[in-house]
Enzyme design. Structure first.
Site, PDB file in Angstrom:
ATOM      1  N   PHE A 135      41.352  25.486  25.479  1.00 40.93           N
ATOM      2  CA  PHE A 135      41.033  26.781  24.871  1.00 40.93           C
ATOM      3  C   PHE A 135      42.310  27.569  24.585  1.00 40.93           C
ATOM      4  CE2 PHE A 135      40.552  31.384  25.510  1.00 40.93           C
ATOM      5  CZ  PHE A 135      39.627  31.675  24.509  1.00 40.93           C
TER       6      PHE A 135
ATOM      7  N   GLY B  93      43.215  31.449  23.260  1.00 42.06           N
ATOM      8  CA  GLY B  93      42.632  32.743  22.890  1.00 42.06           C
ATOM      9  C   GLY B  93      42.991  33.798  23.916  1.00 42.06           C
TER      10      GLY B  93
ATOM     11  N   LEU C  86      44.022  26.500  29.534  1.00 47.81           N
ATOM     12  CA  LEU C  86      43.817  27.831  28.962  1.00 47.81           C
ATOM     13  C   LEU C  86      45.148  28.338  28.432  1.00 47.81           C
ATOM     14  CD1 LEU C  86      41.581  29.440  31.766  1.00 47.81           C
ATOM     15  CD2 LEU C  86      40.814  28.376  29.633  1.00 47.81           C
ATOM     16  N   GLU C  87      45.224  28.480  27.115  1.00 45.13           N
ATOM     17  CA  GLU C  87      46.434  29.028  26.485  1.00 45.13           C
ATOM     18  C   GLU C  87      46.099  30.466  26.113  1.00 45.13           C
ATOM     19  OE1 GLU C  87      49.371  27.531  25.950  1.00 45.13           O
ATOM     20  OE2 GLU C  87      48.858  25.500  26.594  1.00 45.13           O
ATOM     21  N   LEU C  88      46.552  31.412  26.917  1.00 46.25           N
ATOM     22  CA  LEU C  88      46.103  32.805  26.769  1.00 46.25           C
ATOM     23  C   LEU C  88      47.247  33.710  26.309  1.00 46.25           C
ATOM     24  CD1 LEU C  88      43.958  32.821  30.047  1.00 46.25           C
ATOM     25  CD2 LEU C  88      43.285  32.082  27.754  1.00 46.25           C
TER      26      LEU C  88
END
Ligand code: NAD
Length: 437
Positions: A190, A192, A213-215
């Protein structure tokens, strides 16, 4: 709305059945798929560029270099090395088992889900897809609904290259993500916002699905008193105003030593004029804010503190010019959330330790940029602050290297990718000890 006529449930079942045939596992299948994707991108290149212009007003040069070129680079880098990455790795076995041989076998997880954001809607969708295919998985890609033209061309491109039992795009809004997240995937990737990252992780927990998770977050830029100010200004302007600041690793706010504040700000003003024009509102190649909601959110920040430079905006064009704010402190509204737009708050410092304490008190940033040639200052900052990745005397470029794993830490994400790390991320590492009998 889906581009395959299948529901999320049917699509996942279909991909799972296909994965179990074992076809995706061979080197030949993976290489062929990556080559097909490369050809597909070349074939659709003009449509991708047009879509990026329509969705975000990216110029062809910016769109090519920050989206298409990076994906092609990942493809070429992967194609050259994949055979070597796939080979089982022999590792030492304990002396107590002299007849033993130990190996690590990278194997695909199975059916993977890639959820992409809107800010680099092509690159951030297809770079993970390259990793997933290279590791031998099937992929369901969910592009962002906020960039509908890129979403459409992504779906057409994938349909052109692959059967949906192998790679498929499911276009749609949040509801589509929600439906997909109800399914059992073998890996979820993901990119976002941090709040949605939590939603994804909660859904993944139901099936114990491993997740990257790439936040986002607030990435600081620190300019120390010995920095080369001209170079710092060039790099900051490039990093902050690329894609109108809608870059996850853009410098979010600037901390400048009080001795060099005036000189640095003057250089930044000159650099903005030279790179984006004396009157940026007339620059037809300056990217737009993605939609009215984000424009309104950013406009509120324009009233925070005092405008030092820029400050004009046009809601009809979704345009905000590069803006510097002063009179900001750590409690100002603009310092409470990721800005994600062409607005740079500037704060000064005299004591670096105090600044580092403030940064460490906040969520761990995705990136940090430091401008200094003083080794002791570099050691202090890099040794004190935990952040995803970053640069010294530069901005952004750490994320364009295939050799540097890219990802966040803490609230800015978990896991990483790019280059070999993408292959590793999408592979399970199966450890095997064999004894002779
Ligand atoms: P977002 O989290 O709103 O949306 C991302 C994706 O998730 C979209 O496809 C969207 O449809 C889907 N989504 C949205 N709400 C959902 C929900 N409730 N349940 C399930 N899925 C949902 O993010 P965005 O606005 O597209 O992107 C901006 C954010 O992404 C910023 O915070 C930015 O820093 C971050 N970002 C991080 C990276 C990185 O590599 N670390 C890269 C780009 C953007």
């Amino acid at each position: 709305m889906t581009t395959t006529s299948l529901s999320a449930n049917e699509l996942v079942l279909r991909q799972r059945r296909f994965f179990r045939t074992g076809e995706t596992k061979s080197l030949a299948y993976r290489v062929d798929a990556l080559k097909r994707l490369r050809l597909g991108i070349e074939k659709h290149q003009q449509r991708i560029l047009d879509a990026l212009r329509a969705d975000l007003n990216k110029s062809e040069a910016e769109a090519y270099h920050t989206e298409i070129r990076l994906v092609l680079g990942e493809l070429d880098y992967t194609l050259e090395r994949l055979e070597q990455w796939m080979a089982p790795r022999v590792v030492p076995t304990s002396d107590q088992i002299p007849d033993g041989t130990s190996t690590i076998h990278p194997e695909p997880y199975g059916v993977t889900l890639v959820i992409a954001p809107w800010n680099y809607p092509f690159q951030l969708a297809f770079s993970p897809v390259v990793g997933a295919i290279s590791a031998g998985n099937t992929v369901v890609l969910k592009p962002s609904e906020l960039t509908p033209n890129v979403s459409k061309v992504s779906a057409d491109l994938v349909r052109d290259c692959f059967p949906d039992e192998f790679v498929a795009v499911m276009e749609g809004e949040v509801q589509t993500s929600t439906e997909l997240l109800r399914e059992k995937f073998d890996y979820i990737f993901f990119t976002g916002s941090t709040p949605v990252g939590k939603v994804v992780m909660r859904a993944a927990a139901e099936n114990l699905t491993p997740t990257t998770l790439e936040l986002g977050g607030k990435s600081p830029a620190i300019v120390h008193k010995d920095a080369n100010l001209k170079k710092a200004a060039q790099s900051l302007v490039r990093g902050k105003f690329l894609n109108a600041g809608q870059t996850c690793v853009a410098p979010d706010y600037l901390l400048v030593h009080e001795d060099v504040r005036e000189a640095l700000l003057e250089e930044i003003g000159l650099e903005i004029a030279s790179k984006h024009g004396e009157d940026v509102m007339q620059n037809t190649d300056f990217p737009h804010i993605v939609n009215g909601k984000n424009f309104d959110r950013l406009s509120r920040f324009l009233n925070d503190g005092e405008v030092l430079l820029g400050g004009r905006s046009d809601r009809e064009q979704l345009m905000i010019e590069p803006t510097l704010l002063q009179g900001i402190d750590w409690d100002s509204p603009v310092m409470q959330e990721e800005i994600f737009g062409p607005i740079l708050p500037v704060m000064t410092y005299s004591d670096l330790d105090e600044v580092l304490e403030k940064i460490v008190d906040r969520p761990k940033p995705l990136a940090l940029y430091l401008f200094t040639n003083d080794q002791a200052v570099q050691d202090l900052v890099l040794g004190t602050v935990s952040f995803g990745g970053g640069c010294v005397n530069e901005t952004l470029l750490h994320m364009s290297s295939h050799e540097l794993p890219f990802g966040g830490v803490g609230e800015s994400g978990m896991g990483s990718y790019h280059g070999k790390q993408s292959f590793e991320t999408f592979s399970h590492h199966k450890s095997i000890l064999v004894r002779s009998v």
